[in-house]
Design a protein around this motif. Structure first.
Motif, short mmCIF file in Angstrom:
data_model
loop_
_atom_site.label_atom_id
_atom_site.label_comp_id
_atom_site.label_asym_id
_atom_site.label_seq_id
_atom_site.Cartn_x
_atom_site.Cartn_y
_atom_site.Cartn_z
N UNK A 1 42.96 45.04 30.00
CA UNK A 1 42.52 43.72 29.20
C UNK A 1 43.77 43.15 28.31
N UNK A 2 44.33 44.51 27.41
CA UNK A 2 45.27 44.09 26.35
C UNK A 2 46.55 43.59 27.09
N UNK A 3 46.55 44.13 28.32
CA UNK A 3 48.06 44.07 29.38
C UNK A 3 47.75 42.59 30.07
N UNK A 4 46.81 41.97 30.27
CA UNK A 4 46.60 40.84 30.64
C UNK A 4 46.37 40.97 32.31
N UNK A 5 45.90 42.14 32.54
CA UNK A 5 45.50 42.54 34.05
C UNK A 5 44.32 42.16 34.25
N UNK A 6 43.15 42.58 33.50
CA UNK A 6 41.76 42.11 33.71
C UNK A 6 41.28 41.32 32.49
N UNK A 7 40.44 40.59 32.57
CA UNK A 7 39.83 39.73 31.50
C UNK A 7 38.47 40.25 31.24
N UNK A 8 37.85 40.27 30.08
CA UNK A 8 36.66 40.50 29.82
C UNK A 8 35.69 39.09 29.79
N UNK A 9 34.66 39.15 30.36
CA UNK A 9 33.68 37.92 30.42
C UNK A 9 32.49 38.27 29.66
#
Length: 161
Positions: free
Chosen positions: A50-58
């Motif tokens: 998430x910090x790397x912008x690969x996944x996002x937390x919903x």
């Protein structure tokens, strides 16, 4: 070079998120249950992604994780760097400057041959990982096991964790 198991976990999680994408966000518990992994440790890998912008937390009751980018836009190197960090695998400490024939620091006329060889090898490794995307790996997996995407999507749509 040995990578931690978190890299494997992160890559498989990204593939599963890509295949389950139409089903919405996937919880850490569900992602962990799919491969019988400890959820708390997998959550650390997902936070790094998430910090790397690969996944996002919903957030919210239907929350979890989703891919933040298209699989075509995520390289294997992106995932490795997110989990392992950007540091070089080999670190030359210039030990050739020590011992009975060591040179004074700064007096070396040539770069360390071992360091140069290791850097070339690492560059080749990084280039290969940067040239392969999640979409490439998905295609390869789907060719080897054509029903996998549907089974993964179905499992995440019906599994309770």
């Amino acid at each position: 070079m040995r990578m931690g198991e978190g890299v494997e976990w992160a890559l498989h999680s990204c593939l599963n998120l890509a295949w389950a994408q139409d089903g919405g966000a996937v919880t850490v518990a569900r992602l962990a249950a799919y491969h019988d992994l400890p959820a708390a440790y997998l959550n650390k890998q997902l936070q790094a992604l998430s910090r790397a912008g690969i996944v996002t937390s919903v957030p919210g009751p239907r929350g979890g994780f989703r891919l933040a980018r298209r699989p075509e836009d995520v390289t294997l190197m992106d995932v490795v760097t997110a989990i392992e960090g950007p540091e070089q695998a080999f670190r030359c400490t210039e030990i050739r400057q020590q011992g009975p024939h060591g040179e004074m620091p700064g007096n070396s006329r040539r770069p360390c041959a071992i360091s140069a060889a290791m850097r070339r090898a690492e560059l080749a490794w990084r280039r290969e990982l940067a040239a392969r995307t999640l979409a490439d790996v998905m295609s390869e997996a789907e060719r080897g096991a054509p029903g996998v995407p549907g089974r993964v999507r179905g499992w995440f749509a019906t599994a309770s964790a």
